[in-house]
Write a protein that holds these residues in place. Structure first.
Motif, PDB file in Angstrom:
ATOM      1  N   MET A 176       0.786  -1.085   0.020  1.00 28.85           N
ATOM      2  CA  MET A 176       0.152   0.001   0.166  1.00 28.85           C
ATOM      3  C   MET A 176       0.856   1.104   0.165  1.00 28.85           C
ATOM      4  SD  MET A 176      -2.707  -1.615   2.674  1.00 28.85           S
ATOM      5  CE  MET A 176      -1.488  -2.196   3.571  1.00 28.85           C
ATOM      6  N   ARG A 182      -4.453   9.230   2.676  1.00 28.11           N
ATOM      7  CA  ARG A 182      -5.082   8.300   1.835  1.00 28.11           C
ATOM      8  C   ARG A 182      -4.072   6.886   1.905  1.00 28.11           C
ATOM      9  NH1 ARG A 182      -6.904  13.261   1.093  1.00 28.11           N
ATOM     10  NH2 ARG A 182      -8.784  13.382  -0.209  1.00 28.11           N
ATOM     11  N   ILE A 183      -4.896   5.896   1.592  1.00 28.56           N
ATOM     12  CA  ILE A 183      -4.323   4.478   1.475  1.00 28.56           C
ATOM     13  C   ILE A 183      -4.612   4.037   0.105  1.00 28.56           C
ATOM     14  CG2 ILE A 183      -4.067   2.131   2.494  1.00 28.56           C
ATOM     15  CD1 ILE A 183      -5.463   3.070   5.124  1.00 28.56           C
ATOM     16  N   GLY A 184      -3.590   3.915  -0.712  1.00 29.26           N
ATOM     17  CA  GLY A 184      -3.725   3.416  -2.206  1.00 29.26           C
ATOM     18  C   GLY A 184      -3.095   2.204  -2.448  1.00 29.26           C
ATOM     19  N   SER A 185      -3.886   1.324  -3.407  1.00 29.81           N
ATOM     20  CA  SER A 185      -3.121   0.244  -3.816  1.00 29.81           C
ATOM     21  C   SER A 185      -1.820   0.269  -4.695  1.00 29.81           C
ATOM     22  CB  SER A 185      -4.090  -0.517  -4.731  1.00 29.81           C
ATOM     23  OG  SER A 185      -3.526  -1.570  -5.504  1.00 29.81           O
ATOM     24  N   THR A 189      -2.277   3.055  -7.818  1.00 32.14           N
ATOM     25  CA  THR A 189      -1.690   4.320  -7.434  1.00 32.14           C
ATOM     26  C   THR A 189      -0.779   4.730  -8.144  1.00 32.14           C
ATOM     27  OG1 THR A 189      -2.821   3.805  -5.287  1.00 32.14           O
ATOM     28  CG2 THR A 189      -1.436   5.955  -5.450  1.00 32.14           C
ATOM     29  N   ASP A 198      -1.103  15.979  -2.552  1.00 33.76           N
ATOM     30  CA  ASP A 198      -2.195  14.976  -2.786  1.00 33.76           C
ATOM     31  C   ASP A 198      -1.822  14.349  -4.268  1.00 33.76           C
ATOM     32  OD1 ASP A 198      -3.006  17.077  -4.306  1.00 33.76           O
ATOM     33  OD2 ASP A 198      -5.147  17.044  -3.826  1.00 33.76           O
ATOM     34  N   LYS A 201      -2.769   9.345  -6.719  1.00 33.08           N
ATOM     35  CA  LYS A 201      -4.070   8.725  -6.858  1.00 33.08           C
ATOM     36  C   LYS A 201      -4.283   7.721  -7.836  1.00 33.08           C
ATOM     37  CE  LYS A 201      -5.653  13.882  -6.509  1.00 33.08           C
ATOM     38  NZ  LYS A 201      -6.013  15.109  -7.180  1.00 33.08           N
ATOM     39  N   GLY A 206      -9.664   4.108  -7.301  1.00 36.28           N
ATOM     40  CA  GLY A 206     -10.011   4.666  -5.884  1.00 36.28           C
ATOM     41  C   GLY A 206      -9.162   4.444  -5.006  1.00 36.28           C
ATOM     42  N   TYR A 207      -9.313   4.850  -3.844  1.00 40.33           N
ATOM     43  CA  TYR A 207      -8.318   4.439  -2.736  1.00 40.33           C
ATOM     44  C   TYR A 207      -8.954   3.243  -1.988  1.00 40.33           C
ATOM     45  CZ  TYR A 207      -6.647   9.233  -3.443  1.00 40.33           C
ATOM     46  OH  TYR A 207      -5.943  10.521  -3.680  1.00 40.33           O
ATOM     47  N   VAL A 210      -8.691   5.528   4.303  1.00 34.97           N
ATOM     48  CA  VAL A 210      -8.226   6.802   4.884  1.00 34.97           C
ATOM     49  C   VAL A 210      -7.756   6.410   6.418  1.00 34.97           C
ATOM     50  CG1 VAL A 210      -9.604   8.409   3.136  1.00 34.97           C
ATOM     51  CG2 VAL A 210     -10.498   7.584   5.513  1.00 34.97           C
TER      52      VAL A 210
END
Length: 351
Positions: A176, A182-185, A189, A198, A201, A206-207, A210
């Motif tokens: 991650m 934010r937490i993204g893959s 991402t 920011d 993304k 999407g995320y 959070v």
């Protein structure tokens, strides 16, 4: 304490004498692997966010800069490298995934944080996600402002990444990326802006979640990217060379010819729009692919699905830089002869 860049020396040092920021045995144990980047950068001017020296601070300084870590974790540090991420390379990536696997298998940590520069963070994160096969969470932390800047974002990103890596809810979610609450893959991402905090993304996907203060809040149960493959690189010391070429008006097909003639075993083209190519390029790409040197069409637009085509390989949901990482790993495992198999890695819905 300083740690050797050798994988064996690192493992021995950290497991025997890990730098500990908190001794409370009831707290989750998190191993921070530092690679450099802006998050460890310094500048003489506190109001400047450019012109700094990346990788100036060691892992000890990064930990000491966030004393609140002692409230949520028992932290150990490993200085893997200290470079700007533009200098990351395949050799280092192979060593990094082996180190992370070693830390997970050793049982010395409940989670792993890797600090990294933002420029190639998404490539390293995807590589790790495809080559690390443990349930122990990995959270990648970075910063858009150097440590000496006013309102530097690095310390809080480290704090949240440690909280995420130490959370039981983070297990089995793959690698991650943690920035800006934010937490993204790792698979989807990407960096979208040169300066904004920011910047990371996933426009289509999407995320994952959070943060509520230091508590990660996930939107979904643990799940895997659809048919995400795993590539065992434990015995691998080098990967095939894959080039990325950029599409534009008047693009010269001689660039593709040169790339292949100079040793590329695969090529990704960052094409315009929906991965369109001039006729000469499409013909050459098809010819090279049929010869066992796969050419993959991706899009330079930044997001969107590239559908399969009859004449060439396409990248599916992956942007050019992520497609390159995937193609390297596929070529290493299968070679370039089976174009149908290669396409299924980029577009698993076909299989």
């Amino acid at each position: 304490m300083r740690f050797s860049s050798s994988l064996v020396a690192i493992s021995t040092a950290v497991f025997a004498n890990g730098v500990t920021a908190a001794s409370n045995s009831s707290l989750p144990r998190v191993s921070i692997i530092a690679t450099g980047g802006t998050i460890a950068g310094t500048n003489s001017d506190s109001t400047s966010t450019t012109g700094y020296k990346a990788g100036s601070l060691g892992v000890d300084a990064l930990i000491e800069a966030v004393p609140a870590l002692s409230n949520i974790s028992s932290v150990s540090g490993i200085q893997f490298s200290n470079i700007g991420s533009q200098n990351m390379n395949t050799s280092l990536l192979l060593r990094l995934t082996k180190l992370a696997t070693n830390v997970a298998a050793n049982g010395s940590a409940d989670g792993i944080v890797i600090t990294h520069g933002t420029d190639t963070l998404e490539e390293t994160a995807m590589f790790l996600d495809l080559t690390y096969n443990e349930s122990l969470p990995i959270a990648m932390a970075a910063a858009m402002r150097p440590s000496t800047a006013l309102s530097a974002d690095g310390p809080f990103n480290i704090y949240e990444a440690v909280a995420l890596a130490g959370s039981k809810e983070a297990a089995d979610r793959g690698v991650m990326i943690v920035l800006n609450d934010r937490i993204g893959s790792a698979m989807y991402t990407t960096k979208t802006n040169t300066r904004a905090v920011d910047t990371f993304k996933a426009a289509e996907q999407g995320y994952l979640g959070v943060f509520n203060d230091e508590v990660p809040v996930f939107y979904f149960e643990p799940s895997r990217v659809y048919k995400k493959p795993f590539f065992d690189v434990s015995g691998v010391d080098a990967l095939p060379r894959v080039d990325i070429l950029y599409g534009n008006i008047d693009m010269d097909v001689r660039l593709l010819n040169y790339s292949v003639s100079s040793g590329a075993e695969g090529v990704v083209i960052a094409c315009a729009g929906d991965a369109s190519l001039p006729d000469a390029w499409a013909d050459a790409a098809q010819a090279f692919t049929e010869q066992g040197i796969p050419v993959v069409r991706a899009s330079r637009t930044g997001s969107g699905y590239v559908a399969p085509a009859d004449d060439t390989l396409t990248s599916g949901n992956f942007n050019p830089q992520k497609a390159r990482i995937l193609l390297q790993l596929v070529l290493n495992e299968h070679g370039g002869k089976n174009s149908t198999l290669i396409q299924e890695y980029f577009d698993p819905y076909l299989s």
